[in-house]
Design an enzyme around this catalytic site. Sequence first.
Site, mmCIF file in Angstrom:
data_model
loop_
_atom_site.group_PDB
_atom_site.id
_atom_site.type_symbol
_atom_site.label_atom_id
_atom_site.label_comp_id
_atom_site.label_asym_id
_atom_site.label_seq_id
_atom_site.Cartn_x
_atom_site.Cartn_y
_atom_site.Cartn_z
ATOM 1 C CE LYS A 120 0.749 -59.826 -17.208
ATOM 2 N NZ LYS A 120 1.287 -60.674 -16.165
ATOM 3 C CD GLU A 126 -0.246 -69.370 -14.652
ATOM 4 O OE1 GLU A 126 0.187 -68.950 -15.726
ATOM 5 O OE2 GLU A 126 -1.147 -68.802 -14.007
ATOM 6 N NE ARG A 140 -1.619 -60.866 -21.195
ATOM 7 C CZ ARG A 140 -0.461 -61.507 -21.022
ATOM 8 N NH1 ARG A 140 -0.395 -62.814 -21.151
ATOM 9 N NH2 ARG A 140 0.638 -60.845 -20.728
HETATM 10 N N1 PXG Z 1 1.557 -66.779 -15.991
HETATM 11 C C1 PXG Z 1 1.413 -65.742 -15.159
HETATM 12 C C2 PXG Z 1 0.674 -65.902 -13.888
HETATM 13 C C3 PXG Z 1 1.991 -64.502 -15.496
HETATM 14 O O1 PXG Z 1 1.846 -63.455 -14.682
HETATM 15 C C4 PXG Z 1 2.837 -65.503 -17.534
HETATM 16 C C5 PXG Z 1 2.234 -66.689 -17.155
HETATM 17 C C6 PXG Z 1 3.534 -65.427 -18.852
HETATM 18 O O2 PXG Z 1 2.805 -64.635 -19.758
HETATM 19 P P1 PXG Z 1 3.480 -63.747 -20.881
HETATM 20 O O3 PXG Z 1 2.360 -63.108 -21.567
HETATM 21 O O4 PXG Z 1 4.389 -62.764 -20.195
HETATM 22 O O5 PXG Z 1 4.235 -64.684 -21.743
HETATM 23 C C7 PXG Z 1 2.711 -64.379 -16.699
HETATM 24 C C8 PXG Z 1 3.338 -63.095 -17.090
HETATM 25 C C9 PXG Z 1 6.721 -59.690 -13.364
HETATM 26 C C10 PXG Z 1 6.109 -60.077 -14.645
HETATM 27 O O6 PXG Z 1 7.201 -58.562 -13.305
HETATM 28 C C11 PXG Z 1 5.104 -61.006 -14.721
HETATM 29 C C12 PXG Z 1 4.605 -61.361 -15.947
HETATM 30 C C13 PXG Z 1 5.077 -60.781 -17.069
HETATM 31 C C14 PXG Z 1 6.053 -59.831 -16.969
HETATM 32 C C15 PXG Z 1 6.588 -59.479 -15.757
HETATM 33 O O7 PXG Z 1 6.730 -60.495 -12.424
HETATM 34 N N2 PXG Z 1 3.648 -62.275 -15.989
#
Ligand code: PXG
Length: 313
Positions: free
Chosen positions: A173, A206, A74
Amino acid sequence: MTAVLDHRLRKVRKCGKMFPFMQHLKIYLDGVFVNEPDAKISVFDHGLLYGDGVFEGIRFYNGRVFLLEEHLDRLFDSAKAILLTIPLERDALRAAVLETCRQNQLRDGYIRLVVTRGKGDLGLNPNSCLKPTVFIIAATIVLYPEKFYTEGLRVNTVPTQRVSPAALSPAIKSLNYLNNIMAKIEGNLYGAQESILLNQQGFVAECTADNIFVIKQEQILTPHVTDGALGGITRRLMFDLAKKMGREIREANLTRYDLFVADEIFLTGTGAEVVPISEVDGRKIGPGRVGRITQEFIAAFRERTQNTGVSIY
Ligand code: PXG
């Protein structure tokens, strides 16, 4: 107090890593490891000036980095989408992630892997940035309190819409999280523990850092990524776990109504893991305790985290 500290300091000197909380984190920054207070980047870095860059949040459990290849995939895709060349080959980047965990002698924690456009001039044109900045932080993570997993979160839908894929793909991301932060602020104002964003059509997209799953009469539904959801790695894992559980997850356009009348709702994300929802906009979800299917996913997820991953040591 002083006596206690002196005693601890003596022990740290003698034993090195006995009290890691008294030592600085080692941060990977552009090819070298530096102590956290020395891990500094330029105020001209476009990651800071414009949010121009990409990142991954990754977990490691039990001495193994969880779903590392999926996170690297990713990261490289996000970078490609914004025409950012990561200045390390994939193998070197993987090695740097693992070495950052080792340098900090950690077995369980959280990795933040960041690639910015690098130092440039004050204009937003990325052509002025000659070399991307890469840094990696590995640290322990402050988890949600355990009671969130047993009692569930109170969440609200918020006025800020998920940014349209036509404006900026939510699949990237990127370092620009203001859309999510606005939603978080609104949730905070309502006293919610997380915020749900809708898209411009009014469909559920989401949460601020998590994907969402809705269960109604044994059917498990989640928004399409084209409805404005990040293609979460934990989200994708749910499809795999569901198959092993003999269940099916379907992608669907979901409205606030679908949330209000759901039997169960849970969120997934690297940080949150799998976390149940107990209330949406004042409507209690299901019987008011963690639902049976959500519990199955939590258990299957935890088992997977403990038994798979890329070994650090
Ligand atoms: N939606 C958004 C907007 C995200 O930023 C997810 C869904 C979930 O994705 P994953 O791949 O983690 O299952 C994310 C993930 C933080 C932090 O520190 C944010 C994420 C992941 C880890 C830490 O706020 N975002």
